[in-house]
Design a protein around this motif. Structure first.
Motif, PDB file in Angstrom:
ATOM      1  N   HIS A   1      92.812  77.124  54.988  1.00 20.36           N
ATOM      2  CA  HIS A   1      91.413  77.543  54.865  1.00 20.36           C
ATOM      3  C   HIS A   1      91.187  78.361  53.588  1.00 20.36           C
ATOM      4  N   TYR A   2      91.962  78.056  52.572  1.00 22.43           N
ATOM      5  CA  TYR A   2      91.875  78.733  51.276  1.00 22.43           C
ATOM      6  C   TYR A   2      92.304  77.713  50.220  1.00 22.43           C
TER       7      TYR A   2
ATOM      8  N   ARG B   1      93.416  71.216  51.793  1.00 22.78           N
ATOM      9  CA  ARG B   1      92.379  72.220  52.049  1.00 22.78           C
ATOM     10  C   ARG B   1      91.453  71.741  53.166  1.00 22.78           C
ATOM     11  N   SER B   2      91.062  72.659  54.024  1.00 23.57           N
ATOM     12  CA  SER B   2      90.317  72.310  55.227  1.00 23.57           C
ATOM     13  C   SER B   2      88.832  72.087  54.961  1.00 23.57           C
ATOM     14  N   LYS B   3      88.171  71.480  55.932  1.00 24.18           N
ATOM     15  CA  LYS B   3      86.719  71.316  55.867  1.00 24.18           C
ATOM     16  C   LYS B   3      86.024  72.674  55.947  1.00 24.18           C
ATOM     17  N   THR B   4      86.647  73.616  56.627  1.00 22.55           N
ATOM     18  CA  THR B   4      86.110  74.983  56.678  1.00 22.55           C
ATOM     19  C   THR B   4      86.069  75.588  55.286  1.00 22.55           C
ATOM     20  N   PHE B   5      87.141  75.391  54.529  1.00 20.88           N
ATOM     21  CA  PHE B   5      87.148  75.887  53.152  1.00 20.88           C
ATOM     22  C   PHE B   5      86.072  75.187  52.320  1.00 20.88           C
ATOM     23  N   ASP B   6      85.975  73.871  52.463  1.00 22.79           N
ATOM     24  CA  ASP B   6      84.979  73.118  51.703  1.00 22.79           C
ATOM     25  C   ASP B   6      83.568  73.617  51.980  1.00 22.79           C
TER      26      ASP B   6
ATOM     27  N   TYR C   1      82.654  76.697  53.666  1.00 20.36           N
ATOM     28  CA  TYR C   1      82.400  78.140  53.666  1.00 20.36           C
ATOM     29  C   TYR C   1      83.172  78.925  52.609  1.00 20.36           C
TER      30      TYR C   1
ATOM     31  N   ASP D   1      86.695  80.350  50.453  1.00 13.98           N
ATOM     32  CA  ASP D   1      88.007  80.959  50.679  1.00 13.98           C
ATOM     33  C   ASP D   1      87.952  81.963  51.823  1.00 13.98           C
ATOM     34  N   GLN D   2      88.537  81.591  52.958  1.00  9.56           N
ATOM     35  CA  GLN D   2      88.469  82.448  54.139  1.00  9.56           C
ATOM     36  C   GLN D   2      89.346  83.689  54.029  1.00  9.56           C
TER      37      GLN D   2
ATOM     38  N   TYR E   1      95.233  69.456  63.359  1.00 13.38           N
ATOM     39  CA  TYR E   1      94.149  69.638  62.381  1.00 13.38           C
ATOM     40  C   TYR E   1      94.501  69.187  60.969  1.00 13.38           C
TER      41      TYR E   1
END
Length: 215
Positions: free
Chosen positions: A6-7, A14-19, A21, A23-24, A50
Motif C-alpha cells: 500500500h505504498y 502496488r495495491s489498488k488502495t495505493f493507486d 488513496y 502512500d498509506q 490480495y
C-alpha cells in the motif's frame, strides 16, 4: 502482504488502495507522529492473499509457491526458496529505509499449517542443508524417521528471516522495535507451523510478542 504493498514499493506490486488513496505509510507516519503516536508497520509474510493474479502466476511458474504433501498448491510463498526470502527481506528493509518508522510487526511469520511445504525445492534444500538425501518423500519427513529433523529445519526457514531483519534493519534505524503476532500454543506451534517464537525472544531478535488469543 507478501504480494502487494500500500505504498510505492520497488519490490512488491502496488495495491489498488495505493493507486486510489496514495502512500498509506507516509500518511500514517505523518498523522501519528503529529499526535505523539508510534508507527509499527504491519507486514503479512508469505501469504499471497490480495496479490495481483499476474504476480501469483509468475510465482507459480517460477516454483515459488508452497505445495502440500499431496501435491496441492498452497498460495503462500515457500519460505525455503531463496528468492522468496530475499523478497520478504527486501520489502521490509525498503520501508525501514524510506519511512520514519518506530517498529516493524511480523504477521503470518510461519507456515500455513502442517500441510506445507513439501515442494521439490524443499526436498532439495533440506537434503543439501542436512547432507543427506530423502529416499521416501514426503512420508520420511512427515511420519518417518526424519520427522523431528524436518520440524527443526522448517523452524529455521522462518527464524532465518526474523534473524536477518533483526540484524539488518537495526543497522538502518537505531531503536527500531521488532514484534510478531504468534500462535499461543507453544511449543506445539513449532511442529504445526514452524514458528519458534520462544527462540526469537531468547535470542533478542524481537522486542515484544503478541500471542493470538481470538480462537
Amino acid at each position: 502482504w507478501a504480494g502487494v504493498a500500500h505504498y510505492p514499493s520497488e519490490v512488491l506490486p502496488r495495491s489498488k488502495t495505493f493507486d486510489k488513496y496514495g502512500d498509506q505509510i507516509a500518511q500514517c507516519v505523518e498523522a501519528a507522529h503529529r499526535n505523539g503516536l508510534e508507527v509499527h508497520a504491519w507486514k503479512v509474510n508469505w501469504n499471497l492473499s490480495y496479490a495481483p493474479q499476474d504476480f501469483i502466476i509468475k510465482m507459480r511458474r517460477e516454483g515459488r509457491i508452497q505445495v502440500s504433501s499431496t501435491g496441492k498448491l498452497i498460495y503462500w510463498l515457500c519460505p525455503s526458496h531463496p528468492d522468496n526470502f530475499r523478497l520478504e527481506l527486501d520489502s521490509l528493509l525498503e520501508i525501514v529505509r524510506n519511512y520514519d518508522l518506530d517498529g516493524l510487526h511480523f504477521d503470518y511469520i510461519r507456515y500455513p499449517g502442517p500441510e506445507g511445504c513439501y515442494c521439490d525445492g524443499c526436498r532439495e534444500r533440506f537434503s543439501h542443508d542436512t547432507g543427506k538425501a530423502v529416499n521416501n518423500w514426503p512420508s520420511e519427513v512427515i511420519t518417518g524417521p526424519r520427522r523431528e529433523e524436518y520440524i527443526d529445519w522448517r523452524c529455521e526457514q522462518i527464524t532465518g528471516l526474523v534473524r536477518a531483519v533483526h540484524e539488518q534493519a537495526r543497522k538502518l534505524r537505531k531503536g527500531l522495535k521488532l514484534s510478531a503476532a504468534v500462535f499461543s500454543n507453544y511449543p506445539a506451534c513449532r511442529e504445526q507451523v514452524g514458528q519458534d517464537w520462544l527462540a526469537w525472544a531468547q535470542a533478542g531478535y524481537v522486542d515484544f510478542l503478541c500471542p493470538m488469543n481470538y480462537t
